[in-house]
Design a protein around this motif. Structure first.
Motif, mmCIF file in Angstrom:
data_model
loop_
_atom_site.group_PDB
_atom_site.id
_atom_site.type_symbol
_atom_site.label_atom_id
_atom_site.label_comp_id
_atom_site.label_asym_id
_atom_site.label_seq_id
_atom_site.Cartn_x
_atom_site.Cartn_y
_atom_site.Cartn_z
ATOM 1 N N LYS A 122 4.772 1.585 -7.434
ATOM 2 C CA LYS A 122 4.323 1.040 -6.162
ATOM 3 C C LYS A 122 5.433 0.258 -5.477
ATOM 4 O O LYS A 122 5.383 -0.950 -5.363
ATOM 5 C CB LYS A 122 3.100 0.159 -6.366
ATOM 6 N N GLU A 176 -6.517 -1.553 -10.669
ATOM 7 C CA GLU A 176 -5.857 -1.531 -9.357
ATOM 8 C C GLU A 176 -6.739 -2.171 -8.286
ATOM 9 O O GLU A 176 -7.918 -1.889 -8.187
ATOM 10 C CB GLU A 176 -5.525 -0.083 -8.971
ATOM 11 N N LYS A 177 -6.127 -3.038 -7.474
ATOM 12 C CA LYS A 177 -6.865 -3.701 -6.395
ATOM 13 C C LYS A 177 -6.817 -2.891 -5.095
ATOM 14 O O LYS A 177 -7.747 -2.910 -4.318
ATOM 15 C CB LYS A 177 -6.287 -5.096 -6.158
ATOM 16 N N SER A 178 -5.727 -2.199 -4.885
ATOM 17 C CA SER A 178 -5.534 -1.439 -3.648
ATOM 18 C C SER A 178 -6.295 -0.113 -3.694
ATOM 19 O O SER A 178 -6.112 0.692 -4.606
ATOM 20 C CB SER A 178 -4.045 -1.167 -3.449
ATOM 21 N N GLU A 179 -7.128 0.109 -2.674
ATOM 22 C CA GLU A 179 -7.861 1.379 -2.585
ATOM 23 C C GLU A 179 -6.894 2.555 -2.481
ATOM 24 O O GLU A 179 -7.164 3.633 -3.000
ATOM 25 C CB GLU A 179 -8.825 1.365 -1.395
ATOM 26 N N ARG A 180 -5.787 2.321 -1.825
ATOM 27 C CA ARG A 180 -4.782 3.367 -1.667
ATOM 28 C C ARG A 180 -4.305 3.875 -3.029
ATOM 29 O O ARG A 180 -4.267 5.070 -3.281
ATOM 30 C CB ARG A 180 -3.619 2.806 -0.861
ATOM 31 N N TYR A 181 -3.930 2.944 -3.895
ATOM 32 C CA TYR A 181 -3.408 3.352 -5.197
ATOM 33 C C TYR A 181 -4.508 3.789 -6.152
ATOM 34 O O TYR A 181 -4.258 4.569 -7.066
ATOM 35 C CB TYR A 181 -2.522 2.260 -5.790
ATOM 36 N N SER A 196 7.495 -0.844 -2.141
ATOM 37 C CA SER A 196 7.118 -0.970 -0.746
ATOM 38 C C SER A 196 7.872 0.071 0.068
ATOM 39 O O SER A 196 9.002 0.425 -0.244
ATOM 40 C CB SER A 196 7.408 -2.369 -0.233
#
Length: 165
Positions: A79, A27-32, A81
């Motif tokens: 994920k 995962e690239k997104s810190e959120r996920y 939007s």
């Protein structure tokens, strides 16, 4: 909607901790990444309160994350939007950027330069999109749409003039 969130092996029973760790690593997104970290903790048997404290979120937020994971799965469907769909497609913004290289008067608008209000009237005619001038300005800046009257273009002209002097 799922009412209770199982813990341990019963939580996301078709997904292993190793798979969650792999998804978290990719995962690239810190959120996920935080979502997957929380899911791993739940698979390990931690309580909702412990997980919320560990990832610095509310229990209600953690519950929503887990409900979404259980309903949608943990792959790309998870994920989705959130919020309102965008007013413009990327193609429309590209077309607008090209159109804004000409003067507004060439499109029958009574403006000497592209202001937020002029762009708003133009997109209403061209794309049938209703938008306020303030929202239009934010979109243009956020999407880095370049036009001769933009602050960015004016700054570049001033810098070029200063270099030439």
């Amino acid at each position: 909607m799922v009412k209770s969130i199982p813990e341990g092996k019963k939580f996301l029973s078709n997904v292993t901790i190793a798979q969650l760790r792999s998804l978290q690593k990719k995962e690239k997104s810190e959120r996920y990444k935080r979502h997957f970290a929380a899911a791993i903790k739940r698979k390990e048997g931690q309580s909702m309160r412990e997980i919320a404290d560990d990832v610095n979120m509310s229990v209600a937020s953690i519950k929503i994350w887990f409900q979404n994971m259980m309903e949608r799965g943990v792959t790309d469907n998870y994920k989705v939007s959130q919020g309102r769909p965008p007013k413009f497609t990327l193609e429309q913004l590209d077309e607008l950027s090209v159109d804004m290289k000409k003067l507004p008067s060439e499109y029958g608008l009574n403006y000497d330069s592209w202001t937020s209000e002029a762009v708003t009237k133009y997109v209403s005619r061209r794309f049938n999109i209703s938008i306020t001038p303030g929202s239009m300005r934010r979109i243009l800046v956020r999407k880095d749409v370049d036009w001769p009257g933009s602050a960015k273009a004016k700054r570049q002209r001033r810098e070029e003039e200063a270099r030439m002097a």
